[in-house]
Each structure stands twice: as structure tokens, then as C-alpha cells.
Write a protein that holds these residues in place. Structure first.
Motif, short mmCIF file in Angstrom:
data_model
loop_
_atom_site.label_atom_id
_atom_site.label_comp_id
_atom_site.label_asym_id
_atom_site.label_seq_id
_atom_site.Cartn_x
_atom_site.Cartn_y
_atom_site.Cartn_z
N LEU A 70 0.73 -1.06 -0.17
CA LEU A 70 0.03 0.03 -0.09
C LEU A 70 0.90 1.38 0.15
CD1 LEU A 70 -2.73 -1.10 2.48
CD2 LEU A 70 -3.03 -0.71 0.02
N ASP A 71 1.89 1.32 1.00
CA ASP A 71 2.98 2.32 0.95
C ASP A 71 3.31 2.74 -0.65
OD1 ASP A 71 2.62 2.85 3.37
OD2 ASP A 71 4.46 1.72 4.04
N GLU A 72 3.54 1.69 -1.38
CA GLU A 72 4.27 1.74 -2.93
C GLU A 72 3.39 2.43 -3.82
OE1 GLU A 72 6.89 -0.84 -4.56
OE2 GLU A 72 7.82 -1.27 -2.95
N LEU A 73 1.80 2.05 -3.56
CA LEU A 73 0.73 2.51 -4.20
C LEU A 73 0.50 3.95 -4.28
CD1 LEU A 73 -1.75 -0.59 -4.09
CD2 LEU A 73 0.03 -0.18 -5.80
N VAL A 74 0.60 4.27 -2.88
CA VAL A 74 0.21 5.70 -2.24
C VAL A 74 1.38 6.48 -3.11
CG1 VAL A 74 0.27 7.37 -0.57
CG2 VAL A 74 -0.85 5.06 -0.30
N GLU A 75 2.66 6.17 -2.94
CA GLU A 75 3.75 6.81 -3.41
C GLU A 75 3.70 6.69 -5.03
OE1 GLU A 75 7.08 9.19 -3.25
OE2 GLU A 75 5.86 8.53 -1.49
N ALA A 76 3.22 5.97 -5.69
CA ALA A 76 3.21 5.81 -7.26
C ALA A 76 2.13 7.10 -7.43
CB ALA A 76 2.66 4.70 -7.51
N LEU A 77 1.26 7.35 -6.57
CA LEU A 77 0.12 8.40 -7.01
C LEU A 77 0.86 9.86 -6.55
CD1 LEU A 77 -3.29 6.77 -5.55
CD2 LEU A 77 -2.55 7.15 -8.07
N ARG A 78 1.50 10.01 -6.07
CA ARG A 78 1.83 11.35 -5.79
C ARG A 78 2.53 12.02 -6.87
NH1 ARG A 78 2.01 11.49 -0.09
NH2 ARG A 78 2.71 9.52 1.19
N GLY A 79 3.09 11.46 -7.74
CA GLY A 79 3.60 12.10 -8.94
C GLY A 79 2.55 12.54 -10.02
N THR A 80 1.33 11.86 -9.77
CA THR A 80 0.39 12.02 -11.05
C THR A 80 -0.42 13.10 -10.69
OG1 THR A 80 -1.30 10.66 -9.80
CG2 THR A 80 0.49 9.58 -11.26
N ARG A 81 -1.06 13.74 -12.07
CA ARG A 81 -1.88 14.89 -12.02
C ARG A 81 -3.38 14.63 -12.55
NH1 ARG A 81 1.21 15.53 -9.07
NH2 ARG A 81 2.94 17.51 -8.61
N THR A 82 -3.52 13.69 -12.99
CA THR A 82 -4.89 13.08 -13.70
C THR A 82 -5.17 11.83 -13.23
OG1 THR A 82 -3.89 12.11 -15.76
CG2 THR A 82 -4.38 14.64 -15.51
N ALA A 83 -6.43 11.69 -13.43
CA ALA A 83 -7.03 10.11 -12.91
C ALA A 83 -6.49 9.28 -13.86
CB ALA A 83 -8.44 9.99 -12.95
N HIS A 84 -6.10 9.48 -15.11
CA HIS A 84 -5.64 8.53 -16.05
C HIS A 84 -4.44 8.33 -15.74
CE1 HIS A 84 -5.76 7.79 -20.79
NE2 HIS A 84 -5.48 6.71 -19.97
N THR A 85 -3.46 9.04 -15.49
CA THR A 85 -2.12 8.92 -15.10
C THR A 85 -1.84 8.09 -13.90
OG1 THR A 85 -1.73 10.98 -14.35
CG2 THR A 85 -1.20 10.58 -16.58
N GLY A 86 -2.93 8.39 -12.98
CA GLY A 86 -2.84 7.80 -11.61
C GLY A 86 -3.13 6.25 -11.78
N ILE A 87 -4.19 5.83 -12.60
CA ILE A 87 -4.49 4.45 -12.88
C ILE A 87 -3.09 3.67 -13.44
CG2 ILE A 87 -5.76 2.91 -14.27
CD1 ILE A 87 -8.15 4.76 -13.90
N ARG A 88 -2.60 4.67 -14.47
CA ARG A 88 -1.38 3.57 -14.97
C ARG A 88 -0.20 3.55 -13.79
NH1 ARG A 88 0.73 2.61 -19.54
NH2 ARG A 88 -1.06 3.44 -20.54
N ALA A 89 -0.06 4.65 -12.89
CA ALA A 89 0.91 4.44 -11.88
C ALA A 89 0.83 3.45 -10.91
CB ALA A 89 0.96 5.88 -11.18
N LEU A 90 -0.65 3.17 -10.68
CA LEU A 90 -1.18 2.24 -9.70
C LEU A 90 -0.85 0.76 -10.19
CD1 LEU A 90 -4.50 3.57 -8.27
CD2 LEU A 90 -2.52 3.20 -7.14
N VAL A 91 -1.21 0.49 -11.55
CA VAL A 91 -1.08 -0.82 -12.04
C VAL A 91 0.37 -1.03 -12.34
CG1 VAL A 91 -1.38 -1.98 -14.30
CG2 VAL A 91 -3.14 -0.65 -13.45
N THR A 92 1.35 -0.06 -12.67
CA THR A 92 2.77 -0.36 -12.84
C THR A 92 3.55 -0.47 -11.60
OG1 THR A 92 2.69 1.13 -14.66
CG2 THR A 92 4.86 1.02 -13.64
N ALA A 93 2.88 0.19 -10.56
CA ALA A 93 3.51 0.14 -9.00
C ALA A 93 3.21 -1.29 -8.54
CB ALA A 93 3.06 1.06 -8.28
N TYR A 94 1.93 -1.74 -8.70
CA TYR A 94 1.40 -2.96 -8.09
C TYR A 94 2.26 -4.17 -8.77
CZ TYR A 94 -1.84 -6.33 -6.04
OH TYR A 94 -2.31 -7.38 -5.32
N LEU A 95 2.25 -4.13 -10.21
CA LEU A 95 3.08 -5.29 -10.83
C LEU A 95 4.53 -5.24 -10.67
CD1 LEU A 95 0.84 -5.24 -14.13
CD2 LEU A 95 0.75 -6.76 -12.18
N GLY A 96 4.97 -4.01 -10.67
CA GLY A 96 6.28 -3.79 -10.10
C GLY A 96 6.60 -4.69 -8.80
N PHE A 97 5.77 -4.37 -7.95
CA PHE A 97 5.91 -4.92 -6.44
C PHE A 97 5.79 -6.56 -6.55
CE2 PHE A 97 4.28 -6.60 -2.45
CZ PHE A 97 4.98 -5.96 -1.63
#
Length: 207
Positions: A70-97
């Protein structure tokens, strides 16, 4: 923190690290008191002192790694500015973890974790409230701005994370038809289509 407290924390960490290794090699059936004390070099008395039982140790291990995910997912969202980029960041962070911490991911996606979630899901969520709150706030922000569909938060969470969890389970099971790097490219767009707001659409549940 006193030296005694530091030693206690170090011992608990040894037990948790050893428990994860044993779990990855032998599953929850092989996660016995004897196996963990042997792998960690820590006494039986210390295990019971810190965790009470083997189930207490496994629950602590589950919470530890759920918190880190969850910490990694929250951190991934910090650098995003739209819902669209936020979803990409969440998916990338989860699969990377999942790729980086395969042993822990096996536990998080295990039948044991499923049983714990079904039996004591509210307590697990309450224990992670500080980490879950930013994710919920992110979703509310973009529902309010009109970028995300006006769905209940639980549905948004399921639509975003459900496919990611499913593909992670498949990869962790050893099925060789899954490429997580490819999934990290394809899934965000597919998920976005399922949660993006539709113009002039009333919130679900309204008539």
C-alpha cells in the motif's frame, strides 16, 4: 529506544524474514514453529513472546507486506496529475511490486490471505487505514472533478485493482502465458475505460 527494545525489534525482524522464506519454500502447511526457529536461529520462547503463536506470526507477516504494498501504491500516486495517469501509476507500481517481491506477493495472493480477509477483513482494513485513506481520497477527488465515473468507492477499487490482482495470481501460479511487463502496458488503458466518467451520465443509483 533502549538496547533491549532494539534487540527485541531485531529479533522480531529475524522471525518475520525467516517466516517469509519458509512460507515461500513450503507454503502455509510447512510454516511450523520448528521450521521458523530453525531458519531464523531464534528460540521458541522468543517466537511466542513476540507473536504468541505461529498464526500470530503469519498474521504479522501478512500485515507487514500488505502495508509495504500500500505504501508503494500511495507513493506512485504522488507524482500524478490526472486520474488517467494515476491508474497507470497504480497498475505499474502493483505489478512492479509483485515482480520485485515475489515471495511476499505469494503470501499476499495466497489462500491464507483470502481466508484472513474473509474472516477478519474489517480488522485488516482498519489496521491499514492510514495507508488506505490516501487511495480513497484520490478516488473521491477525481469522481468530484468528473474524471472518474460516479461509482461507489468499493466498485472503483475493484475495477482498478481486480484485473491487476487476477493477472498477478496467474503469474505467481507459474502459468507461463503471462508477461507482467506486457500487462503493465495493456491493463491501464483497459481499466481506464471501465472507470472513466461518461459525459452527462448521472451518478449510479440515481433515478
Amino acid at each position: 529506544m533502549s538496547r533491549k527494545q532494539q534487540r527485541g525489534e531485531a529479533t522480531a525482524e529475524q522471525l518475520l524474514d525467516a517466516a517469509l522464506r519458509v512460507y515461500a519454500e513450503a507454503g502455509d502447511q510447512g510454516l511450523t514453529v520448528g521450521a521458523v526457529t530453525k531458519a531464523s536461529g531464534v528460540s521458541l520462547g522468543s517466537l511466542y513472546h513476540h507473536f504468541g503463536s505461529i498464526d500470530g506470526l503469519l498474521n504479522a507477516l501478512l500485515l507487514r507486506w500488505l502495508g509495504r504494498l500500500l505504501d508503494e501504491l500511495v507513493e506512485a500516486l504522488r507524482g500524478t496529475r490526472t486520474a488517467h495517469t494515476g491508474i497507470r501509476a497504480l497498475v505499474t507500481a502493483y505489478l512492479g511490486f509483485v515482480q520485485e517481491h515475489r515471495e511476499a506477493a505469494l503470501l499476499l495472493h495466497s489462500s491464507y490471505a483470502d481466508r484472513a480477509g474473509m474472516a477478519d477483513g474489517r480488522r485488516l482494513r482498519d489496521a491499514q487505514e492510514a495507508r488506505l485513506s490516501p487511495l480513497a481520497a484520490w478516488a473521491r477527488t477525481y469522481v468530484a472533478s468528473g474524471e472518474l465515473a460516479p461509482l461507489p468507492p468499493a466498485l472503483i477499487e475493484s475495477l482498478i485493482l481486480g484485473p491487476v490482482i487476477g493477472i498477478s495470481r496467474r503469474w505467481l501460479s507459474g502459468v507461463d502465458d503471462v508477461d507482467l511487463d506486457e500487462a503493465a502496458v495493456i491493463l491501464p488503458e483497459r481499466i481506464w475505460r471501465s472507470v472513466a466518467a461518461e459525459p452527462n451520465r448521472e451518478p449510479y443509483g440515481r433515478t
